[in-house]
Write a protein that holds these residues in place. Structure first.
Motif, short mmCIF file in Angstrom:
data_model
loop_
_atom_site.label_atom_id
_atom_site.label_comp_id
_atom_site.label_asym_id
_atom_site.label_seq_id
_atom_site.Cartn_x
_atom_site.Cartn_y
_atom_site.Cartn_z
N THR A 291 12.69 45.47 -45.13
CA THR A 291 13.46 45.50 -46.27
C THR A 291 12.69 44.51 -47.54
O THR A 291 11.84 43.68 -47.03
CB THR A 291 14.53 44.59 -46.10
N ASP A 292 12.94 44.82 -48.60
CA ASP A 292 12.01 43.93 -49.70
C ASP A 292 12.50 42.50 -49.76
O ASP A 292 13.74 42.23 -49.54
CB ASP A 292 12.14 44.64 -50.90
N GLY A 293 11.76 41.72 -50.46
CA GLY A 293 12.09 40.39 -50.60
C GLY A 293 11.55 39.32 -50.01
O GLY A 293 11.79 37.87 -50.42
N ALA A 294 10.97 39.48 -48.87
CA ALA A 294 10.31 38.31 -48.29
C ALA A 294 9.16 37.70 -48.98
O ALA A 294 8.52 38.51 -49.89
CB ALA A 294 9.77 38.74 -46.82
N TYR A 295 9.14 36.48 -48.97
CA TYR A 295 7.86 35.74 -49.83
C TYR A 295 7.46 34.35 -49.00
O TYR A 295 8.23 33.97 -48.02
CB TYR A 295 8.52 35.29 -51.07
N VAL A 296 6.27 33.86 -49.48
CA VAL A 296 5.98 32.55 -48.93
C VAL A 296 5.42 31.91 -50.50
O VAL A 296 4.66 32.56 -51.36
CB VAL A 296 4.68 33.00 -47.84
N LYS A 297 5.67 30.76 -50.37
CA LYS A 297 5.35 30.18 -51.71
C LYS A 297 4.73 28.51 -51.33
O LYS A 297 5.51 27.69 -50.64
CB LYS A 297 6.37 29.89 -52.64
N GLY A 298 3.60 28.13 -51.50
CA GLY A 298 3.23 26.49 -51.51
C GLY A 298 2.34 26.18 -52.29
O GLY A 298 1.41 26.66 -52.86
N ASP A 299 2.73 24.87 -52.75
CA ASP A 299 1.96 24.02 -53.82
C ASP A 299 1.53 22.66 -53.08
O ASP A 299 2.34 21.73 -52.66
CB ASP A 299 2.82 23.96 -55.02
N THR A 300 0.27 22.55 -53.26
CA THR A 300 -0.34 21.35 -52.70
C THR A 300 -1.04 20.58 -53.65
O THR A 300 -1.81 21.14 -54.24
CB THR A 300 -1.16 21.66 -51.59
N TYR A 301 -0.89 19.36 -53.70
CA TYR A 301 -1.62 18.21 -54.63
C TYR A 301 -2.35 17.26 -53.35
O TYR A 301 -1.61 16.68 -52.71
CB TYR A 301 -0.60 17.41 -55.29
N PHE A 302 -3.59 17.17 -53.48
CA PHE A 302 -4.19 16.32 -52.42
C PHE A 302 -5.40 15.55 -53.04
O PHE A 302 -6.00 16.00 -53.93
CB PHE A 302 -5.00 17.60 -51.61
N LEU A 303 -5.21 14.30 -52.96
CA LEU A 303 -6.14 13.35 -53.30
C LEU A 303 -6.69 12.48 -52.01
O LEU A 303 -6.28 11.97 -51.12
CB LEU A 303 -5.39 12.30 -54.36
N ARG A 304 -8.02 12.51 -51.99
CA ARG A 304 -8.46 11.79 -50.95
C ARG A 304 -9.65 10.91 -51.72
O ARG A 304 -10.42 11.46 -52.66
CB ARG A 304 -9.00 12.67 -50.06
N TRP A 305 -10.36 10.16 -50.88
CA TRP A 305 -11.29 9.01 -51.20
C TRP A 305 -12.05 8.55 -50.16
O TRP A 305 -11.55 8.39 -49.01
CB TRP A 305 -10.79 7.98 -52.21
N ASN A 306 -13.44 7.99 -50.42
CA ASN A 306 -14.24 7.53 -49.30
C ASN A 306 -15.21 6.39 -49.97
O ASN A 306 -15.98 6.79 -51.16
CB ASN A 306 -15.16 8.60 -48.75
N ALA A 307 -14.97 4.98 -49.87
CA ALA A 307 -15.89 4.00 -50.07
C ALA A 307 -16.77 3.53 -49.29
O ALA A 307 -16.05 3.10 -48.16
CB ALA A 307 -14.60 2.98 -50.85
N ASP A 308 -17.83 3.32 -49.41
CA ASP A 308 -19.00 2.50 -48.44
C ASP A 308 -19.49 1.48 -49.19
O ASP A 308 -19.89 1.63 -50.33
CB ASP A 308 -20.00 3.78 -48.24
N TYR A 309 -19.47 0.54 -48.54
CA TYR A 309 -20.13 -0.57 -49.09
C TYR A 309 -21.44 -1.30 -47.98
O TYR A 309 -20.91 -1.36 -46.71
CB TYR A 309 -19.32 -1.76 -49.13
N ASP A 310 -22.61 -1.30 -48.44
CA ASP A 310 -23.81 -1.74 -47.55
C ASP A 310 -23.73 -3.27 -47.48
O ASP A 310 -24.04 -4.03 -48.43
CB ASP A 310 -25.06 -1.12 -48.25
N LEU A 311 -23.73 -3.59 -46.30
CA LEU A 311 -23.91 -5.03 -45.71
C LEU A 311 -25.32 -5.35 -45.26
O LEU A 311 -25.38 -6.52 -44.59
CB LEU A 311 -22.79 -5.67 -44.70
N ASP A 312 -25.96 -4.51 -45.28
CA ASP A 312 -27.36 -4.53 -44.80
C ASP A 312 -27.29 -4.34 -43.19
O ASP A 312 -28.01 -3.30 -42.55
CB ASP A 312 -27.96 -5.89 -44.82
#
Length: 731
Positions: A291-312
């Motif tokens: 039958t007609d009418g099946a569907y899939v819908k997805g909306d994604t908002y994705f925020l990611r981060w990486n911080a490196d600090y050198d301590l020697d």
């Protein structure tokens, strides 16, 4: 323990025999490190620090950017065709990942994977809505075996880390377009801008469209793809010590989505349907009515981060991520409920919001000692609305409907907290010992309500008699996992390693049952070698798993005619296997690669519910654990003077496997081969390229999922033969 020692001793004997051939090639192998004439080095982050692939003491395969583009890897199903030891399957629209035959079949909002999945180090509880994000990727790392110390929970089978391309300090840009059969139209592009000496920006996009691989009149054709995504990456270095990566991403999924073919079982000797026997597949799995009418819908908002600090002496890293997914699906599920009705659906709406936080201290010591310590926090809050619907008297599943059952869980929360540490010490210049530990505390809770009517009565008479109630579940697990290793660097190009690891997958609950964590103990030895001037790479490993308290997900047809998923800790299994991964640069123009794996997996004590008692399945094979699997590939560069023409042929070979622990013939994928051909032309200036391809040359009907129900068997399939052409332009 005695069996595992004997197995590993035998494997060690083979390994030492191979080592005996190293002396003759050691000098030429060492010389190749400087000449650049051999195979190149690949940097990976499998151990949460940059290491060379051949110096990393674990079984890992890397799919680099060129291989990703050449193979058209845009989702996890595509990845399964090229990643050694990795299998993919479907449960409806849900994804099941398997490494070395270890997987989790519970794809509910409470279920956990057995293979940990992450993007840029950000962990995913489930792969829902992920397919649109695999673009402008630097590499994909597939780690085989439990990774319980550094990567933690739910990595009993292994781990997959998708690493997106990061901004660089020079201008570059690329755009590509692809057309093919099934109305395939794919576009990709990126631009990298060095704004200042301390700030670089990279923007990328992708669109993927193809019509359905199945012919499903009167509805739209299923197994289609409609997706688009964009990503903005910023690399900021305000000082010599501080580096900050910030990535924002949006993706959209649409279309009909995955579909299942419902097939009437054969009739048994007693005159009743026999769901254990594989029935003939009408239309070779390419055409059936829906039958007609099946569907899939997805909306994604994705925020990611990486911080490196050198301590020697060490680097402090803070890795974090926020992901918001709004996912809706209305799927024709009449095969599941055993009805010949063409307008019954399963409606699913989820809004998972996830947070990831990890802080690590990673040593940068020049001496024999190195270490990592850190803490991890994960939280997912989900709102789940699952409904069984009927659209009586309609030619499409659109508009008004009759609600047959609803499970509404507005408060579904999973949290995971962990602390971990891993250290290594060089006893000599060649011999290194490792140790690691991780403590994890996982909690889950879910609250909501249900409303349902008797499905059998409704189908027979149309009667609606709702009953409803509240539902609540909670679980808590505290588990400590361990790692120990011994690594020996015979020469700069040859190493051996031994690993002992434990891992676990979190416990949980269903509407009708609670279950504890499942645990795995792994012993593994391996060799990583370069020979003949670094032109031949031979990596081999052998492993032994003891697996206990495995979570068994069972599909139950209830007395009211509807289904439920119950999960139990049901037994033990043993896995043992050997893998060989070979790459050979025979000449500058000829490249061979091969991966061969033998895995002997079986349940040793496995009792599952069967009517009023238990059914002992000891001796059966776990799902998607083929005894043999192999990948072979060969490419040759033809120098045309004005450009290079590269021809490549590759094939995947796999012995029979099953999609459930019952090992019924109806749930069996017979042994098969799946081959691809690619032809790529690059002019001498390398400003553009064009590639023609054929994938699944045999046009083999390959199962990705099966599901017996009361009166039908439901099958899902991988992509048929596809072909097309892709053009790429660099600026």
């Amino acid at each position: 323990m005695n069996r595992s020692r004997n197995f590993l001793l035998a494997a060690s004997t083979c390994a030492l025999a191979l080592m005996g051939s190293q002396a003759a090639s050691a000098q030429s192998a060492e010389a190749s490190a400087d000449t650049g004439t051999g195979l190149g080095d690949i940097v990976v982050t499998a151990e949460k620090r940059p290491t060379l692939l051949q110096k990393t003491p674990l079984a890992i395969s890397v799919i680099d950017a060129e291989a990703i583009k050449a193979n058209g890897v845009g989702n996890l199903q595509d990845l399964a065709g090229v990643a050694p030891g990795f299998n993919f399957s479907n449960n409806g629209a849900q994804t099941i990942l398997t490494v070395r035959g270890v997987s989790s079949r519970d794809t509910s909002e409470i279920g956990d994977p057995a293979v940990a999945l992450s993007i840029d180090g950000i962990y995913f509880q489930r792969a829902l809505g992920l397919n649109a994000t695999m673009f402008d990727v630097e590499r994909i790392e597939v780690l085989r075996g439990p990774q319980g110390t550094l990567l933690g929970r739910n990595s009993t089978g292994g781990s997959i880390n998708i690493v997106s391309a990061k901004p660089v300090d020079h201008f570059e840009a690329n755009v590509s377009g692809e057309i093919g059969n099934y109305d395939t139209f794919i576009t990709q592009g990126m631009v990298n801008l060095p704004v200042t000496d301390t700030l670089q920006v990279r923007a990328a996009f992708q669109t993927r469209d193809h019509s359905g691989y199945r012919n499903n009149p009167v509805g739209r054709d299923g197994d289609d793809e409609r997706s688009k995504a964009a990503r903005l990456s910023v690399l900021f270095k305000p000082t010599d010590r501080l580096t900050i990566d910030l990535i924002g991403e949006y993706s959209h999924l649409g279309g009909v989505g995955p579909v299942r073919q419902g097939i009437t079982p054969v009739t048994g000797a007693d005159g009743e349907p026999d769901i254990t026997v594989k029935p003939p597949i009408p239309g070779d799995g390419k055409s059936w009515s829906q039958t007609d009418g099946a569907y899939v819908k997805g909306d994604t908002y994705f925020l990611r981060w990486n911080a490196d600090y050198d301590l020697d002496f060490a680097t402090v890293t803070y890795l974090g991520g926020y992901r918001n997914l709004d996912y809706t699906r209305n799927a024709l599920d009449e095969p599941v409920y055993g009805s010949n009705r063409q307008n019954m659906t399963f409606f699913q709406h989820e809004k998972p919001v996830t947070w990831n936080h990890e802080v690590r201290l990673t040593s940068q010591l020049d001496g024999p000692f190195r270490f990592q310590v850190g803490g991890f926090y994960f939280r997912e809050k989900n709102s789940v609305d699952a409904q069984f619907r009927d659209y009586p008297g309609k030619n499409a599943v659109i508009g008004d409907y009759v609600l047959l059952a609803r499970y509404y869980y507005p408060d579904t929360v999973t949290t995971s907290r962990a602390v971990f540490g891993q250290a290594a010490y060089k006893l000599t210049d060649q011999l290194e010992v490792e140790g690691g530990i991780r403590y994890t505390h996982d909690k889950k809770h879910r609250s909501g309500s249900y409303t349902s009517t008797d499905g059998d009565a409704y189908l027979e008479t149309g009667a609606i008699n709702y009953e409803s109630g509240d539902q609540y579940g909670r679980s808590s697990d505290k588990v400590t996992t361990y790692h120990a290793g011994l690594n020996y660097q015979f020469t700069p190009q040859n190493m051996a390693y031994f690993k002992f690891d434990t891992g676990f997958k979190s416990g949980g609950f269903t509407d009708n049952s609670a279950y504890g964590p499942e645990k795995i103990t792994s012993y593994e030895i391996g060799l990583k070698n370069r020979f003949f001037g670094g032109t031949l790479q031979v990596n081999v490993d052998a492993f032994w798993y003891d697996y206990k308290d495995q979570q068994v997900s069972q599909f139950i047809i209830r007395d009211d005619g509807f289904s439920s998923i119950d999960v139990y800790n049901a037994g033990k299994s043993r896995y043992k296997g050997v893998e060989a991964d070979v790459t050979w640069l025979a000449t500058p123009a000829d490249h061979f690669d091969a991966y061969v794996a033998y895995v002997h997996a079986e349940y040793t004590d496995f009792a599952v519910a069967d009517g009023d008692g238990n059914l002992q399945l000891a001796g059966n094979v776990p799902p998607q654990a083929p005894r043999w699997s192999a990948n072979f590939g060969y490419s040759h560069d033809f120098d045309l003077g004005f450009g290079t023409l590269t021809a490549r042929a590759q094939t995947h070979i796999e012995s029979k496997s099953y999609f459930s622990f019952y090992n019924w013939d109806s749930e069996k994928q017979s042994g098969y081969t799946k081959s691809d051909l690619m032809l790529t032309y690059k002019p001498a200036d390398k400003a553009w390229s064009v590639e023609a391809y054929v994938r699944n040359l045999e046009d083999k009907l390959i199962l990705t999922g099966t599901g017996p129900a009361s009166t039908q068997i439901a099958y899902q399939y991988a992509a048929p033969r596809t072909y097309g052409i892709r053009a790429s332009f660099d600026f």
